[in-house]
Structure formats: structure tokens, C-alpha cells
Design a protein around this motif. Structure first.
Motif, PDB file in Angstrom:
ATOM      1  N   ALA A  32       0.856  -1.190   0.000  1.00 58.01           N
ATOM      2  CA  ALA A  32       0.000   0.000   0.000  1.00 58.01           C
ATOM      3  C   ALA A  32       0.891   1.240   0.000  1.00 58.01           C
ATOM      4  CB  ALA A  32      -0.922  -0.012   1.216  1.00 58.01           C
ATOM      5  N   PRO A  33       1.494   1.566  -1.134  1.00 52.99           N
ATOM      6  CA  PRO A  33       2.472   2.654  -1.187  1.00 52.99           C
ATOM      7  C   PRO A  33       1.901   4.036  -0.887  1.00 52.99           C
ATOM      8  CG  PRO A  33       1.902   1.912  -3.397  1.00 52.99           C
ATOM      9  CD  PRO A  33       1.301   0.936  -2.445  1.00 52.99           C
ATOM     10  N   LEU A  34       0.595   4.189  -1.011  1.00 50.60           N
ATOM     11  CA  LEU A  34      -0.013   5.496  -0.790  1.00 50.60           C
ATOM     12  C   LEU A  34      -0.702   5.586   0.567  1.00 50.60           C
ATOM     13  CD1 LEU A  34      -1.495   6.200  -4.335  1.00 50.60           C
ATOM     14  CD2 LEU A  34       0.798   6.642  -3.453  1.00 50.60           C
ATOM     15  N   GLU A  35      -0.409   4.641   1.454  1.00 55.63           N
ATOM     16  CA  GLU A  35      -0.990   4.660   2.791  1.00 55.63           C
ATOM     17  C   GLU A  35       0.092   4.859   3.842  1.00 55.63           C
ATOM     18  OE1 GLU A  35      -3.409   1.283   3.628  1.00 55.63           O
ATOM     19  OE2 GLU A  35      -4.614   1.480   1.788  1.00 55.63           O
ATOM     20  N   ARG A  36      -0.232   5.642   4.858  1.00 52.33           N
ATOM     21  CA  ARG A  36       0.693   5.909   5.955  1.00 52.33           C
ATOM     22  C   ARG A  36       0.955   4.640   6.752  1.00 52.33           C
ATOM     23  NH1 ARG A  36      -0.090   6.688  11.374  1.00 52.33           N
ATOM     24  NH2 ARG A  36       1.439   8.011  12.435  1.00 52.33           N
ATOM     25  N   ASP A  37       2.219   4.407   7.104  1.00 51.52           N
ATOM     26  CA  ASP A  37       2.607   3.256   7.907  1.00 51.52           C
ATOM     27  C   ASP A  37       3.007   3.752   9.300  1.00 51.52           C
ATOM     28  OD1 ASP A  37       4.582   1.310   9.122  1.00 51.52           O
ATOM     29  OD2 ASP A  37       4.006   0.161   7.344  1.00 51.52           O
ATOM     30  N   PRO A  38       2.313   3.331  10.369  1.00 54.14           N
ATOM     31  CA  PRO A  38       2.600   3.833  11.716  1.00 54.14           C
ATOM     32  C   PRO A  38       4.023   3.546  12.196  1.00 54.14           C
ATOM     33  CG  PRO A  38       0.468   2.727  11.656  1.00 54.14           C
ATOM     34  CD  PRO A  38       1.138   2.429  10.368  1.00 54.14           C
ATOM     35  N   HIS A 236       3.830  13.943  -5.486  1.00 54.74           N
ATOM     36  CA  HIS A 236       3.722  14.048  -4.027  1.00 54.74           C
ATOM     37  C   HIS A 236       2.661  13.123  -3.436  1.00 54.74           C
ATOM     38  CE1 HIS A 236      -0.070  16.418  -3.927  1.00 54.74           C
ATOM     39  NE2 HIS A 236       0.366  16.927  -5.058  1.00 54.74           N
ATOM     40  N   ARG A 237       2.278  12.088  -4.149  1.00 51.15           N
ATOM     41  CA  ARG A 237       1.262  11.179  -3.620  1.00 51.15           C
ATOM     42  C   ARG A 237       1.765  10.375  -2.426  1.00 51.15           C
ATOM     43  NH1 ARG A 237      -0.497   7.866  -8.780  1.00 51.15           N
ATOM     44  NH2 ARG A 237       1.781   7.912  -9.019  1.00 51.15           N
ATOM     45  N   ASN A 238       3.073  10.158  -2.357  1.00 52.07           N
ATOM     46  CA  ASN A 238       3.635   9.363  -1.255  1.00 52.07           C
ATOM     47  C   ASN A 238       4.253  10.253  -0.174  1.00 52.07           C
ATOM     48  OD1 ASN A 238       5.775  10.235  -2.817  1.00 52.07           O
ATOM     49  ND2 ASN A 238       6.948   8.344  -2.600  1.00 52.07           N
ATOM     50  N   VAL A 239       3.730  11.470  -0.034  1.00 51.25           N
ATOM     51  CA  VAL A 239       4.164  12.392   1.025  1.00 51.25           C
ATOM     52  C   VAL A 239       3.127  12.370   2.138  1.00 51.25           C
ATOM     53  CG1 VAL A 239       4.627  14.793   1.627  1.00 51.25           C
ATOM     54  CG2 VAL A 239       5.445  13.871  -0.549  1.00 51.25           C
ATOM     55  N   PHE A 240       3.589  12.140   3.367  1.00 50.25           N
ATOM     56  CA  PHE A 240       2.693  12.064   4.522  1.00 50.25           C
ATOM     57  C   PHE A 240       3.111  13.132   5.532  1.00 50.25           C
ATOM     58  CE2 PHE A 240       3.255   7.912   2.578  1.00 50.25           C
ATOM     59  CZ  PHE A 240       1.942   7.550   2.294  1.00 50.25           C
TER      60      PHE A 240
END
Length: 338
Positions: A32-38, A236-240
Motif C-alpha cells: 500500500a504505497p499510498l498509505e501511511r505506515d505507523p 507528491h502522492r507518497n508524502v505524509f
């Protein structure tokens, strides 16, 4: 320019915080490259928080987290007259598969660092996109701090890509670079964002850009001006971006300095958890309230209203407290509540 290299060691119980951290980072952001990982957020937030310290401290904390035997490179350039105070840490896992690039934020005790933050200069701060066919107007001071260490950082990443040790480029690590994570707090977050934007449109370093898994920022100020050029969304889709609701820095620069905006996905800490925000934090309308915000720490007994910014909330330790997962040992060896 100053470049310092050191080799991280090991540690004993109760560490590491995350066993096999390098493997965890290699596997993260893949399904899930576009989801934040805790876990990634906690690791990178810790690195960003301690980036204000020296290389030995950064290396110690990342070892405790689980990055055993890593290589740590500190790249620093200071030009007082130009308000340049740029420090980047490049950490390479022992196996060579993972690199963390972490930029230091504004140093509280250096006036010139603060002046650089106020040196918006959008008329001279432009970042070329798509090999020069389009341009993005950016914060001039932030961009200057990024550019002054740009080639030194790329040199380290190029070496890692070739399977070289960052402690000694004449020696090899077991594996070439697979995953890059970029992070920073405050100014460091702005530089991390600009690094990703610049690298994403650099055709000469495409192999490095393709290995950037994600960018995680904490208390990051706005870095780009509207209108945005077409195609910017793909960069910037993978910027959290992580924002504490009472932190004023993500709402700066104020509109007095131009129409700035945020890019990437924004996560706010609400009701004890990080929640995806439907819209980015709004830009402060003017500068009139900034002095009151800056000196808000002088009113500790005053009840904080939900809409009131408090400058002390910007401190990296508050982000670390919110990012730490329950039930794990901290970087100090204390156990958090389950």
C-alpha cells in the motif's frame, strides 16, 4: 562543507524497539504505497527529532530503534551571510538495502536560521519540473538550504545505489540500495518535501528517484506557491505530513508573504490517533497574531482554546509522544502504556 562518517554499533536489552527494522522498512510501503505506515512514521519521526543533535546521538537513537550496525553520514553547510544552515543525515542499513535521508529543522538558538525561514523570496525561488519544461514557485530560503547540500546528498545515494558502504566508499555492503525514506521536522520537513519534488523530476537521477518509498514530515511549514503547474500531483502522492492541531508552523508562511499551500496527504493528531485530513491546514491570514503565538509559552496557566495556536506545540518531542505506539519500549528504554 563538512562531512562526518561513523559506524553504528549494537545495543542490549531492552532494545531494540523494532527487531529486524531494516527488513521492516524494506517491506513497508510496498503493498500500500499510498498509505501511511505507523511504524515508519515512528521511526522517521524519531530520526527527525534527534537530527537537531550530533551524529553520535542520531546514530545511538537509530541503533536503539533497531538499525543495527548502520552507517551514518552527516553533511553540513553553513553560510551565515546567506542564512544557510543546512544539515542532512544519511543513514544506511548494515545490509545496504535501506537508506534514511533526514534533514535537520530550524535550530532555535541560531538567529540566522530563523532569518532564512523568513526569507521567502518566491520571485527567485523556483524549482524546475519535468526537465525544465515547467516551474514551481517555492520558498526561496528553504530551497537555498536544500540546494547547498544537494550534490553531496546525491553522491551518498549514488554510492548506496552501487552497493558501496557510506562509511567507506571503497568497501561494499551486502546489497545495493532498494528503499529510500526521506523525512524531517519543521524546516527539515520542508527540505524533505522539496528534495522529493526536485528528485522526482530529475531525469539524470531517475534510478534514485524510483527508490524513494515515501516522505514523512512533522510540523512542516508550507513550501510551494499557487497556482500549481499541471502534473504536480504525481510527484507528491507518497508524502505524509503530520500536524499537531495547535502547532502554528504548518499554517506559515502567512498570506502576507504570498499564496502558499501544502502538498501531499495530511494527518492530524485527534482524539489520541492520527487521522487523515480531508483538506490541508489553512494558511494564516496575516502576521498580526504571529508575535502572540511565538510568546504563547509565557501564558502557561491560560486555558488553551481549540482554535488557538501555541508555539511550544511545535517542539519535536510533542510529535514523538504522539507517534510512539503503545506497548513498545521508547528510545530511552521506558515501556509505553499498552
Amino acid at each position: 562543507m563538512s562531512i562526518e562518517r561513523m559506524l553504528g554499533g549494537g545495543c542490549a536489552d531492552p532494545f531494540p524497539v523494532y527487531p529486524a527494522l531494516a527488513d521492516t522498512l524494506v517491506a513497508a510501503q510496498v503493498r500500500a504505497p499510498l498509505e501511511r505506515d505507523p511504524t515508519v512514521a515512528h521511526v522517521l519521526g524519531t530520526c527527525a527529532g534527534y537530527a537537531y543533535a550530533d551524529a553520535e546521538t542520531v546514530s545511538t537513537m537509530m541503533t536503539r530503534l533497531g538499525l543495527w550496525g548502520h552507517g551514518c553520514v552527516r553533511i553540513t553547510e553553513v553560510v551565515d551571510a546567506m542564512f544557510v544552515y543546512s544539515t542532512a543525515y544519511v543513514l544506511q542499513s548494515q545490509c545496504g538495502r535501506v537508506v534514511i535521508l533526514c534533514y535537520r529543522g530550524t535550530e532555535p538558538g541560531i538567529l540566522g536560521n530563523w532569518l532564512g525561514d523568513f526569507d521567502v523570496a518566491p520571485e527567485s525561488g523556483t524549482l524546475s519540473l519535468a526537465d525544465g519544461t515547467a516551474e514551481l514557485r517555492v520558498h526561496g530560503g528553504f530551497h537555498r538550504n536544500l540546494r547547498v547540500t544537494w550534490w553531496a546528498v546525491l553522491n551518498e545515494l549514488t554510492a548506496a545505489l552501487a552497493g558501496k558502504s557510506l562509511v567507506d566508499h571503497r568497501t561494499a555492503v551486502p546489497h545495493p540500495l532498494e528503499a529510500i525514506y526521506v523525512c524531517g521536522h519543521s524546516l527539515g520537513g520542508a527540505m524533505a518535501m522539496l528534495f522529493a519534488l526536485k528528485l522526482g523530476s530529475d531525469v539524470h537521477h531517475r534510478a534514485i528517484g524510483e527508490r524513494v518509498r515515501a516522505v514523512y514530515t512533522f510540523g512542516q511549514p508550507m513550501t510551494v506557491l499557487v497556482p500549481l503547474p499541471p502534473g504536480i500531483e504525481a510527484l507528491h502522492r507518497n508524502v505524509f505530513r503530520h500536524v499537531l492541531v495547535h502547532d502554528p508552523i504548518p499554517a506559515l508562511p502567512a498570506t502576507t508573504w504570498g499564496p502558499f499551500t501544502h502538498l501531499g496527504q495530511e494527518y492530524r493528531f485527534l482524539d489520541g490517533e492520527w487521522q487523515r485530513s480531508a483538506a490541508p491546514v489553512e494558511q494564516l491570514p496575516n502576521m498580526r497574531n504571529v508575535p502572540r503565538i511565538v510568546f504563547s509559552f509565557l501564558e502557561p496557566g491560560r486555558r488553551r482554546e481549540a482554535s488557538r495556536y501555541v508555539f511550544s506545540e511545535h517542539a519535536p518531542q510533542h510529535y514523538l509522544s504522539a507517534l510512539r505506539p503503545p506497548g513498545r519500549v521508547t528510545e530511552f528504554g521506558d515501556w509505553t502504556k499498552p
